[in-house]
Design an enzyme around this catalytic site. Structure first.
Site, PDB file in Angstrom:
ATOM      1  N   HIS A  86       0.835  -1.203   0.000  1.00 21.11           N
ATOM      2  CA  HIS A  86       0.000   0.000   0.000  1.00 21.11           C
ATOM      3  C   HIS A  86       0.869   1.252   0.000  1.00 21.11           C
ATOM      4  O   HIS A  86       2.069   1.208   0.277  1.00 21.11           O
ATOM      5  CB  HIS A  86      -0.962   0.003   1.195  1.00 21.11           C
ATOM      6  CG  HIS A  86      -0.342   0.406   2.496  1.00 21.11           C
ATOM      7  ND1 HIS A  86      -0.962   1.232   3.414  1.00 21.11           N
ATOM      8  CD2 HIS A  86       0.864   0.092   3.054  1.00 21.11           C
ATOM      9  CE1 HIS A  86      -0.181   1.398   4.460  1.00 21.11           C
ATOM     10  NE2 HIS A  86       0.931   0.725   4.282  1.00 21.11           N
ATOM     11  N   CYS A 140       3.966   5.255   5.603  1.00 24.03           N
ATOM     12  CA  CYS A 140       4.077   4.033   6.399  1.00 24.03           C
ATOM     13  C   CYS A 140       5.522   3.535   6.368  1.00 24.03           C
ATOM     14  O   CYS A 140       6.221   3.707   5.372  1.00 24.03           O
ATOM     15  CB  CYS A 140       3.150   2.951   5.837  1.00 24.03           C
ATOM     16  SG  CYS A 140       3.233   1.364   6.700  1.00 24.03           S
TER      17      CYS A 140
END
Length: 211
Positions: A86, A140
């Site tokens: 992602h 992230c």
């Protein structure tokens, strides 16, 4: 505080990291991820300190943690699990508005949406891949692995993320998915070998623990 560490690329001038004076990039053995350490202050943190030149930091990470590492094959996958990568863009209302790229994220959700839609356009046009963009643009820590989150089953991720990921076909990229962590683009990985850009052992990073 990050756990015991080693110094990757100790010969690399620390000025090239873009970190403020006294700070350097170190590596956590337990998390298998880099973090930031100040020797004189005996202070360590996962997010870059205030005053970091984020563009230099991104370039340093991409240059100094590059290697072709082959991930495990399908034989190691547990039944009922999928693999996904992602790209996350956080905003000031995210549950944790900081990342390895920025110590304090102040952009609005609308700004984050605009940024992510731009990334989505590049991916769908073929100008870049999700993994390539995640390397420098994702908020992230999985950015070090081209956004790869490893294998996960139902109940391992935030509900919105899980539902979107399990609906994808292998190789398919989602539209924008919103969770408490921020805004995501998700790519379900095919059950095949995957090349990572960064030289880290595969570990399971979940949205519940790392975002």
């Amino acid at each position: 505080m990050p756990s015991p560490h080693i110094r990757p690329n100790a010969n690399q001038p620390q000025a090239d990291t873009g970190l403020p004076s006294g700070w350097e990039v170190r590596h956590s053995n337990s998390k298998n991820l880099p973090y930031y350490f100040n020797e004189s202050q005996k202070q360590s943190r996962w997010e870059p300190p205030v005053g970091t030149d984020t563009e230099k930091l991104k370039a340093y990470m991409a240059t100094n943690h590059s290697a072709n590492v082959i991930a495990p094959s399908r034989d190691n996958v547990n039944e009922g699990k999928i693999r996904a990568a992602h790209l996350l863009v956080k905003h000031k209302d995210s549950r944790r508005p900081s990342s390895w790229r920025e110590s304090e994220i102040t952009r609005t959700k609308d700004d984050a949406m605009s940024i992510l839609l731009g990334h989505e356009q590049r991916i769908r046009s073929g100008a870049s891949t999700l993994g390539e963009l995640a390397t420098t643009e994702s908020d992230c820590s999985s950015a070090r692995k081209m956004g790869d989150l490893g294998f996960f089953g139902k109940g391992d991720m935030q509900k919105e993320f899980e539902e979107a990921a399990f609906q994808l076909k292998p190789g398919e990229v989602s539209g924008v998915v919103e969770t408490a962590s921020g805004l995501h683009l998700i790519e379900r990985q095919a059950y095949s070998f995957l090349t990572w850009k960064f030289d880290y052992r595969p570990d399971q990073i979940t949205l519940s623990s790392r975002l």
